[in-house]
Design a protein around this motif. Sequence first.
Motif, PDB file in Angstrom:
ATOM      1  N   MET A 138       4.559  10.277  22.688  1.00 33.68           N
ATOM      2  CA  MET A 138       4.382   9.619  21.433  1.00 33.68           C
ATOM      3  C   MET A 138       5.432   9.775  20.559  1.00 33.68           C
ATOM      4  O   MET A 138       6.146  10.830  20.252  1.00 33.68           O
ATOM      5  N   SER A 139       6.100   8.624  19.986  1.00 32.37           N
ATOM      6  CA  SER A 139       7.244   8.581  19.033  1.00 32.37           C
ATOM      7  C   SER A 139       6.654   9.220  17.805  1.00 32.37           C
ATOM      8  O   SER A 139       5.583   8.934  17.382  1.00 32.37           O
ATOM      9  N   ALA A 140       7.797   9.421  17.084  1.00 28.89           N
ATOM     10  CA  ALA A 140       7.580   9.728  15.739  1.00 28.89           C
ATOM     11  C   ALA A 140       6.774   8.897  14.767  1.00 28.89           C
ATOM     12  O   ALA A 140       5.978   9.224  13.945  1.00 28.89           O
ATOM     13  N   LEU A 141       7.282   7.444  14.909  1.00 27.81           N
ATOM     14  CA  LEU A 141       6.535   6.303  14.174  1.00 27.81           C
ATOM     15  C   LEU A 141       5.064   6.338  14.582  1.00 27.81           C
ATOM     16  O   LEU A 141       4.447   6.203  13.575  1.00 27.81           O
ATOM     17  N   THR A 142       4.818   6.451  15.726  1.00 35.26           N
ATOM     18  CA  THR A 142       3.408   6.187  16.143  1.00 35.26           C
ATOM     19  C   THR A 142       2.462   7.446  15.634  1.00 35.26           C
ATOM     20  O   THR A 142       1.373   7.171  15.265  1.00 35.26           O
ATOM     21  N   LYS A 143       3.331   8.595  15.739  1.00 32.47           N
ATOM     22  CA  LYS A 143       2.428   9.899  15.153  1.00 32.47           C
ATOM     23  C   LYS A 143       2.151   9.653  13.319  1.00 32.47           C
ATOM     24  O   LYS A 143       1.351  10.000  12.827  1.00 32.47           O
ATOM     25  N   ALA A 144       3.131   9.008  12.877  1.00 33.07           N
ATOM     26  CA  ALA A 144       3.283   8.888  11.351  1.00 33.07           C
ATOM     27  C   ALA A 144       2.021   7.800  10.939  1.00 33.07           C
ATOM     28  O   ALA A 144       1.281   8.008  10.164  1.00 33.07           O
ATOM     29  N   LYS A 145       2.006   6.749  11.629  1.00 29.66           N
ATOM     30  CA  LYS A 145       1.038   5.822  11.706  1.00 29.66           C
ATOM     31  C   LYS A 145      -0.491   6.294  11.748  1.00 29.66           C
ATOM     32  O   LYS A 145      -1.518   6.167  11.200  1.00 29.66           O
ATOM     33  N   SER A 146      -0.570   7.287  12.936  1.00 29.22           N
ATOM     34  CA  SER A 146      -1.824   7.637  13.273  1.00 29.22           C
ATOM     35  C   SER A 146      -2.188   8.732  11.949  1.00 29.22           C
ATOM     36  O   SER A 146      -3.499   9.022  11.589  1.00 29.22           O
ATOM     37  N   PHE A 147      -1.345   9.512  11.405  1.00 30.67           N
ATOM     38  CA  PHE A 147      -1.686  10.555  10.290  1.00 30.67           C
ATOM     39  C   PHE A 147      -1.921   9.856   9.229  1.00 30.67           C
ATOM     40  O   PHE A 147      -2.807  10.175   8.446  1.00 30.67           O
ATOM     41  N   LYS A 148      -1.445   8.623   8.797  1.00 28.49           N
ATOM     42  CA  LYS A 148      -1.752   7.801   7.617  1.00 28.49           C
ATOM     43  C   LYS A 148      -3.267   7.604   7.530  1.00 28.49           C
ATOM     44  O   LYS A 148      -3.842   7.376   6.684  1.00 28.49           O
ATOM     45  N   LYS A 149      -3.723   7.293   8.682  1.00 34.34           N
ATOM     46  CA  LYS A 149      -5.096   6.830   8.963  1.00 34.34           C
ATOM     47  C   LYS A 149      -5.955   7.844   9.267  1.00 34.34           C
ATOM     48  O   LYS A 149      -7.219   7.684   9.479  1.00 34.34           O
ATOM     49  N   SER A 150      -5.431   9.287   9.229  1.00 35.94           N
ATOM     50  CA  SER A 150      -6.535  10.270   9.529  1.00 35.94           C
ATOM     51  C   SER A 150      -7.198  11.034   8.248  1.00 35.94           C
ATOM     52  O   SER A 150      -6.717  10.450   7.115  1.00 35.94           O
ATOM     53  N   LYS A 151      -7.875  11.803   8.180  1.00 36.73           N
ATOM     54  CA  LYS A 151      -8.567  12.401   6.954  1.00 36.73           C
ATOM     55  C   LYS A 151      -7.440  13.130   6.091  1.00 36.73           C
ATOM     56  O   LYS A 151      -7.497  12.934   4.903  1.00 36.73           O
ATOM     57  N   ALA A 152      -6.781  13.985   6.956  1.00 36.75           N
ATOM     58  CA  ALA A 152      -5.457  14.847   6.190  1.00 36.75           C
ATOM     59  C   ALA A 152      -4.672  13.806   5.411  1.00 36.75           C
ATOM     60  O   ALA A 152      -4.198  13.934   4.377  1.00 36.75           O
ATOM     61  N   GLY A 153      -4.176  12.683   6.234  1.00 35.48           N
ATOM     62  CA  GLY A 153      -3.362  11.833   5.524  1.00 35.48           C
ATOM     63  C   GLY A 153      -3.884  11.052   4.289  1.00 35.48           C
ATOM     64  O   GLY A 153      -3.294  10.726   3.321  1.00 35.48           O
ATOM     65  N   THR A 154      -5.061  10.793   4.481  1.00 32.73           N
ATOM     66  CA  THR A 154      -5.912  10.143   3.225  1.00 32.73           C
ATOM     67  C   THR A 154      -6.115  11.051   2.374  1.00 32.73           C
ATOM     68  O   THR A 154      -5.840  10.774   0.987  1.00 32.73           O
ATOM     69  N   TYR A 155      -6.426  12.292   2.317  1.00 32.24           N
ATOM     70  CA  TYR A 155      -6.423  13.543   1.377  1.00 32.24           C
ATOM     71  C   TYR A 155      -4.951  13.573   0.594  1.00 32.24           C
ATOM     72  O   TYR A 155      -4.859  13.561  -0.550  1.00 32.24           O
ATOM     73  N   LEU A 156      -3.872  13.536   1.524  1.00 35.55           N
ATOM     74  CA  LEU A 156      -2.574  13.466   1.152  1.00 35.55           C
ATOM     75  C   LEU A 156      -2.212  12.474   0.013  1.00 35.55           C
ATOM     76  O   LEU A 156      -1.858  12.565  -1.016  1.00 35.55           O
ATOM     77  N   SER A 157      -2.787  11.200   0.542  1.00 37.88           N
ATOM     78  CA  SER A 157      -2.562   9.894  -0.340  1.00 37.88           C
ATOM     79  C   SER A 157      -3.342  10.067  -1.787  1.00 37.88           C
ATOM     80  O   SER A 157      -2.591   9.883  -2.718  1.00 37.88           O
ATOM     81  N   ILE A 158      -4.699  10.578  -1.735  1.00 41.61           N
ATOM     82  CA  ILE A 158      -5.309  10.739  -2.781  1.00 41.61           C
ATOM     83  C   ILE A 158      -4.525  11.561  -3.921  1.00 41.61           C
ATOM     84  O   ILE A 158      -4.228  11.276  -5.141  1.00 41.61           O
ATOM     85  N   GLY A 159      -4.079  12.812  -3.299  1.00 43.99           N
ATOM     86  CA  GLY A 159      -3.413  13.905  -4.117  1.00 43.99           C
ATOM     87  C   GLY A 159      -2.168  13.227  -4.746  1.00 43.99           C
ATOM     88  O   GLY A 159      -1.892  13.414  -5.745  1.00 43.99           O
ATOM     89  N   THR A 160      -1.293  12.388  -3.895  1.00 45.91           N
ATOM     90  CA  THR A 160      -0.014  11.883  -4.486  1.00 45.91           C
ATOM     91  C   THR A 160      -0.379  10.805  -5.399  1.00 45.91           C
ATOM     92  O   THR A 160       0.361  10.786  -6.313  1.00 45.91           O
ATOM     93  N   THR A 161      -1.394  10.051  -5.250  1.00 41.33           N
ATOM     94  CA  THR A 161      -1.727   9.083  -6.228  1.00 41.33           C
ATOM     95  C   THR A 161      -2.253   9.825  -7.561  1.00 41.33           C
ATOM     96  O   THR A 161      -1.951   9.035  -8.540  1.00 41.33           O
ATOM     97  N   ALA A 162      -3.100  10.730  -7.400  1.00 37.37           N
ATOM     98  CA  ALA A 162      -3.499  11.386  -8.644  1.00 37.37           C
ATOM     99  C   ALA A 162      -2.435  12.165  -9.268  1.00 37.37           C
ATOM    100  O   ALA A 162      -2.471  12.085 -10.568  1.00 37.37           O
ATOM    101  N   PHE A 163      -1.452  12.714  -8.501  1.00 42.57           N
ATOM    102  CA  PHE A 163      -0.254  13.206  -9.197  1.00 42.57           C
ATOM    103  C   PHE A 163       0.605  11.977 -10.045  1.00 42.57           C
ATOM    104  O   PHE A 163       1.065  12.512 -11.301  1.00 42.57           O
ATOM    105  N   GLY A 164       0.626  10.957  -9.836  1.00 42.39           N
ATOM    106  CA  GLY A 164       0.805   9.830 -10.429  1.00 42.39           C
ATOM    107  C   GLY A 164       0.436   9.771 -11.985  1.00 42.39           C
ATOM    108  O   GLY A 164       1.107   9.199 -12.864  1.00 42.39           O
ATOM    109  N   ALA A 165      -0.702   9.976 -11.869  1.00 40.93           N
ATOM    110  CA  ALA A 165      -1.700  10.019 -13.299  1.00 40.93           C
ATOM    111  C   ALA A 165      -0.889  11.074 -14.204  1.00 40.93           C
ATOM    112  O   ALA A 165      -1.100  10.631 -15.372  1.00 40.93           O
ATOM    113  N   LEU A 166      -0.158  11.959 -13.884  1.00 43.71           N
ATOM    114  CA  LEU A 166       0.601  12.784 -14.811  1.00 43.71           C
ATOM    115  C   LEU A 166       1.653  12.119 -15.836  1.00 43.71           C
ATOM    116  O   LEU A 166       1.754  12.296 -16.686  1.00 43.71           O
TER     117      LEU A 166
END
Length: 79
Positions: A1-29
């Motif tokens: 599995m290539s690094a790009l494929t791994k990154a795409k699957s992480f983005k759609k995972s629960k952990a990736g979604t939590y990370l996205s929520i955290g970084t978006t909330a960090f923008g609120a600062l």
Amino acid sequence: MSALTKAKSFKKSKAGTYLSIGTTAFGALGVAKQIKAARSEHDTLRLLDAAITGAAIVTGIALLLRELKRIGDDDVLLG
């Protein structure tokens, strides 16, 4: 599995979604700092920009939470 494929699957995972929520909330600062500076300088245009950016952050978090709920509904271990 290539690094790009791994990154795409992480983005759609629960952990990736939590990370996205955290970084978006960090923008609120940054928005809070921008609002504080705009109020102290009585800059209406910067205040409006910060309000629109804040609305975009709220919308982004709402979309991510909906995606997280969808991921949870698809989880075979929960059902």
